[in-house]
Design a protein around this motif. Structure first.
Motif, PDB file in Angstrom:
ATOM      1  N   PRO A 165      45.403 -11.541  16.357  1.00  0.00           N
ATOM      2  CA  PRO A 165      46.317 -10.676  15.592  1.00  0.00           C
ATOM      3  C   PRO A 165      45.822 -10.299  14.205  1.00  0.00           C
ATOM      4  CG  PRO A 165      47.173 -12.923  15.730  1.00  0.00           C
ATOM      5  CD  PRO A 165      45.994 -12.859  16.656  1.00  0.00           C
ATOM      6  N   ASN A 166      44.816 -10.990  13.686  1.00  0.00           N
ATOM      7  CA  ASN A 166      44.312 -10.673  12.351  1.00  0.00           C
ATOM      8  C   ASN A 166      43.218  -9.604  12.360  1.00  0.00           C
ATOM      9  OD1 ASN A 166      46.022 -12.553  11.032  1.00  0.00           O
ATOM     10  ND2 ASN A 166      44.624 -14.221  11.590  1.00  0.00           N
ATOM     11  N   TYR A 188      64.413 -15.093  23.891  1.00  0.00           N
ATOM     12  CA  TYR A 188      63.447 -15.905  23.151  1.00  0.00           C
ATOM     13  C   TYR A 188      63.366 -15.498  21.674  1.00  0.00           C
ATOM     14  CZ  TYR A 188      59.006 -18.400  22.387  1.00  0.00           C
ATOM     15  OH  TYR A 188      58.014 -19.242  21.939  1.00  0.00           O
ATOM     16  N   LEU A 189      63.437 -14.186  21.407  1.00  0.00           N
ATOM     17  CA  LEU A 189      63.340 -13.695  20.035  1.00  0.00           C
ATOM     18  C   LEU A 189      64.670 -13.747  19.290  1.00  0.00           C
ATOM     19  CD1 LEU A 189      61.168 -10.458  20.512  1.00  0.00           C
ATOM     20  CD2 LEU A 189      60.419 -12.644  19.558  1.00  0.00           C
ATOM     21  N   GLY A 190      65.773 -13.798  20.051  1.00  0.00           N
ATOM     22  CA  GLY A 190      67.083 -13.661  19.421  1.00  0.00           C
ATOM     23  C   GLY A 190      67.421 -12.211  19.132  1.00  0.00           C
ATOM     24  N   TYR A 191      66.783 -11.283  19.848  1.00  0.00           N
ATOM     25  CA  TYR A 191      67.070  -9.850  19.745  1.00  0.00           C
ATOM     26  C   TYR A 191      68.056  -9.461  20.843  1.00  0.00           C
ATOM     27  CZ  TYR A 191      63.234  -8.722  16.465  1.00  0.00           C
ATOM     28  OH  TYR A 191      62.422  -8.615  15.366  1.00  0.00           O
ATOM     29  N   GLU A 192      68.699  -8.306  20.673  1.00  0.00           N
ATOM     30  CA  GLU A 192      69.555  -7.765  21.715  1.00  0.00           C
ATOM     31  C   GLU A 192      68.691  -7.144  22.810  1.00  0.00           C
ATOM     32  OE1 GLU A 192      72.803  -8.071  21.871  1.00  0.00           O
ATOM     33  OE2 GLU A 192      72.979  -9.032  19.900  1.00  0.00           O
ATOM     34  N   PRO A 235      59.546  -8.201   9.432  1.00  0.00           N
ATOM     35  CA  PRO A 235      60.949  -7.853   9.719  1.00  0.00           C
ATOM     36  C   PRO A 235      61.157  -6.398  10.098  1.00  0.00           C
ATOM     37  CG  PRO A 235      60.597  -8.219   7.355  1.00  0.00           C
ATOM     38  CD  PRO A 235      59.352  -8.681   8.059  1.00  0.00           C
ATOM     39  N   LYS A 236      60.144  -5.542   9.876  1.00  0.00           N
ATOM     40  CA  LYS A 236      60.282  -4.130  10.255  1.00  0.00           C
ATOM     41  C   LYS A 236      60.079  -3.925  11.759  1.00  0.00           C
ATOM     42  CE  LYS A 236      57.220  -2.501   7.313  1.00  0.00           C
ATOM     43  NZ  LYS A 236      56.860  -3.717   6.547  1.00  0.00           N
ATOM     44  N   ARG A 237      59.599  -4.956  12.450  1.00  0.00           N
ATOM     45  CA  ARG A 237      59.391  -4.854  13.902  1.00  0.00           C
ATOM     46  C   ARG A 237      60.741  -5.042  14.614  1.00  0.00           C
ATOM     47  NH1 ARG A 237      53.992  -8.249  13.004  1.00  0.00           N
ATOM     48  NH2 ARG A 237      52.506  -6.514  12.937  1.00  0.00           N
ATOM     49  N   LYS A 238      61.508  -3.959  14.646  1.00  0.00           N
ATOM     50  CA  LYS A 238      62.890  -4.021  15.128  1.00  0.00           C
ATOM     51  C   LYS A 238      63.043  -3.587  16.576  1.00  0.00           C
ATOM     52  CE  LYS A 238      64.614  -3.120  10.466  1.00  0.00           C
ATOM     53  NZ  LYS A 238      65.344  -2.170   9.586  1.00  0.00           N
ATOM     54  N   ILE A 239      62.033  -2.886  17.096  1.00  0.00           N
ATOM     55  CA  ILE A 239      62.079  -2.443  18.501  1.00  0.00           C
ATOM     56  C   ILE A 239      60.841  -2.986  19.203  1.00  0.00           C
ATOM     57  CG2 ILE A 239      62.162  -0.483  20.083  1.00  0.00           C
ATOM     58  CD1 ILE A 239      63.444   1.157  17.864  1.00  0.00           C
ATOM     59  N   VAL A 240      61.061  -3.848  20.185  1.00  0.00           N
ATOM     60  CA  VAL A 240      59.968  -4.475  20.925  1.00  0.00           C
ATOM     61  C   VAL A 240      60.029  -4.001  22.372  1.00  0.00           C
ATOM     62  CG1 VAL A 240      58.955  -6.655  21.680  1.00  0.00           C
ATOM     63  CG2 VAL A 240      60.051  -6.507  19.423  1.00  0.00           C
ATOM     64  N   VAL A 241      58.956  -3.387  22.837  1.00  0.00           N
ATOM     65  CA  VAL A 241      58.863  -2.879  24.216  1.00  0.00           C
ATOM     66  C   VAL A 241      57.947  -3.813  24.997  1.00  0.00           C
ATOM     67  CG1 VAL A 241      58.163  -0.949  25.687  1.00  0.00           C
ATOM     68  CG2 VAL A 241      59.244  -0.504  23.470  1.00  0.00           C
ATOM     69  N   ILE A 250      54.019 -12.870  16.276  1.00  0.00           N
ATOM     70  CA  ILE A 250      53.675 -11.526  15.778  1.00  0.00           C
ATOM     71  C   ILE A 250      54.931 -10.768  15.362  1.00  0.00           C
ATOM     72  CG2 ILE A 250      52.803  -9.259  16.485  1.00  0.00           C
ATOM     73  CD1 ILE A 250      50.769 -10.858  18.269  1.00  0.00           C
ATOM     74  N   VAL A 251      55.923 -10.745  16.225  1.00  0.00           N
ATOM     75  CA  VAL A 251      57.135  -9.968  15.959  1.00  0.00           C
ATOM     76  C   VAL A 251      57.856 -10.477  14.715  1.00  0.00           C
ATOM     77  CG1 VAL A 251      59.431  -9.368  16.827  1.00  0.00           C
ATOM     78  CG2 VAL A 251      57.455  -9.271  18.357  1.00  0.00           C
ATOM     79  N   LEU A 252      58.028 -11.779  14.615  1.00  0.00           N
ATOM     80  CA  LEU A 252      58.809 -12.336  13.501  1.00  0.00           C
ATOM     81  C   LEU A 252      58.037 -12.348  12.185  1.00  0.00           C
ATOM     82  CD1 LEU A 252      60.682 -15.290  15.252  1.00  0.00           C
ATOM     83  CD2 LEU A 252      61.366 -12.885  15.004  1.00  0.00           C
ATOM     84  N   ALA A 253      56.732 -12.060  12.232  1.00  0.00           N
ATOM     85  CA  ALA A 253      55.936 -12.009  11.004  1.00  0.00           C
ATOM     86  C   ALA A 253      56.245 -10.778  10.165  1.00  0.00           C
ATOM     87  CB  ALA A 253      54.442 -12.048  11.340  1.00  0.00           C
TER      88      ALA A 253
END
Length: 433
Positions: free
Chosen positions: A267-268, A125-129, A29-35, A24-27
């Motif tokens: 998710p759809n 896992y996501l490669g995010y900070e 690119p605007k999903r930059k903040i994941v809580v 979902i997140v990587l689908a």
């Protein structure tokens, strides 16, 4: 352009769920903040990590052996890491927490580790900070959020880190001491993040495909609400609809940032969009919610409406007993003050005596009251809706004892007997929706 994306405990219950979150997140690119929340239940027989941490704290506080509880928590995080082959040595964080386990460990700190550890795994896992919530969300010492300080900290961190995972449910005082929100507070974290960066949308991913018109435990397969206003959601949340923590609405409402409720497992699906204004005005009623176990205390006095300060005096008695008033329908010579039963069950006799003596009035008490809120932004334009409600309930044997409509005509509150609660919800849904 930021999309803030929050995932609840059910979305993080297992390695399988982590994979869905990543897709979902990587689908987008605007999903930059994941809580993220702490790990939730994998099945009905499982336990939420947050619940286990509260149990762990109680064991420590009362010197009860805690090793079995700790092992369950430890193993859950290691299992997710191993199943996903995440390159992160989570044992170091777990062993650090283990070294701090004693009866003096602060509850807020210990319980917050559920989200903290989930955030560490997800960021790897996501490669995010990883952005620790204690470095972003600042509480005032009275327990409220310092939004100015929070916005400054968050903007600075996001500018530096670009894409981040933030653990939900907690922040910190200015001195660095961890402070939890109330249960369900990861929703608030996401909302605060969205406000701080003026996000284009705040996505809240859970295990339902949007907000249901009413409780699916009462009505089988109720419709999903496609669009709903912030104010409507507040009314439904207050009366028991609990898809979102009600305090999560305020931060985004101020900037008119839409909230979208979505299903990690589907998710759809369109889900539900929450905003200031809605395009779909086809339905008079948006949702139906309610609660049981209220008490209605009716005060009767001739010429009450002509007595200056009467209502103030009545309410001051309730204030003296530290009782919060839920609703207050009023007539010329009567007023009913509706309160939660658990607030008055220990002092009801004394309260009634004081009302009689101080107001020189008659008092009757109706216990075992259920309140149902029928909420809809379009109800004001629907002629005969209130009459139809009363008719269908009466025809189906539901005794209506109280009705109260807000001045903005956004809701109608119906008072009935507890025993008729589920039946009334079904009748309204089947005949009015």
């Amino acid at each position: 352009m930021f999309v803030v994306t929050k995932f609840g405990g059910s979305s993080l219950a297992s390695a399988k769920q982590f994979k869905k979150v990543k897709d979902i997140v990587l689908a987008d690119p605007k999903r930059k903040i994941v809580v993220v929340s702490a790990l939730g239940k994998r099945d009905s027989n499982d336990s939420k990590i947050t619940d286990l941490l509260y149990i762990l704290h109680a064991h420590l506080k009362y010197s009860v052996p805690y090793e079995d509880v700790w092992k369950i928590i430890y193993d859950r995080y290691v299992e997710v890491r191993d199943d996903l082959k995440i390159d992160y040595k989570i044992e170091d964080e777990l062993n650090l927490i283990k070294s701090q386990l004693d009866k003096n460990i602060p509850q807020d700190y210990l319980v917050s580790r559920g989200e903290f550890l989930a955030g560490k795994l997800m960021s790897s896992y996501l490669g995010y900070e990883f952005l620790d919530a204690k470095d972003a969300i600042e509480f005032n010492y009275d327990g409220t959020v310092n939004f100015d300080a929070t916005e400054q900290k968050t903007k600075a961190k996001i500018a530096e880190l670009k894409k981040v995972v933030v653990p939900g449910f907690y922040g910190a005082y200015a001195n660095g001491v961890i402070k939890l929100f109330s249960r369900g507070g990861s929703d608030i974290t996401g909302s605060i993040m969205a406000k701080s960066v003026n996000a284009s949308i705040y996505e809240n991913w859970t295990d339902v495909s949007g907000i249901m018109v009413t409780d699916p435990r009462i009505v089988k397969n109720p419709k999903t609400i496609k669009e709903i206003t912030y104010n409507e959601l507040r009314e439904l949340s207050y009366m028991g609809a609990n898809v979102l923590h009600e305090d999560s609405i305020f931060p985004v409402q101020e900037l008119n940032i839409p909230i979208k409720i979505l299903n990690t497992n589907e998710p759809n699906c369109e889900g539900t969009i929450i905003s200031h204004e809605c395009k779909d005005n086809s339905q008079a009623i948006t949702g139906i919610a309610g609660k049981k176990n209220f008490v209605a205390i009716t005060i009767t006095k001739m010429h009450m409406s002509n007595e200056v300060g009467f209502l103030r005096k009545a309410l001051s008695i309730f204030e003296r007993y530290n009782i919060s008033v839920e609703h207050m329908p009023t007539g010329i010579d009567t007023t009913s003050i509706v309160v939660a039963r658990d607030q008055v069950e220990k002092c009801l006799y004394e309260l009634v005596v004081d009302i009689k003596q101080e107001l020189n009035a008659e008092v009757t008490v109706w216990e075992d009251v259920a309140l149902i809120a029928v909420v809809g932004r379009n109800m004001a334009n629907k002629r005969g809706l209130c009459g139809k409600l009363l008719t269908v309930l009466g025809e189906n044997g539901v005794n209506m004892k109280m009705i109260d409509q807000g001045p903005d005509e956004l809701n109608i509150i119906l008072g009935i007997n507890n025993c008729d609660y589920e039946k009334a919800i079904k009748v309204i849904y089947d005949n009015i929706m």
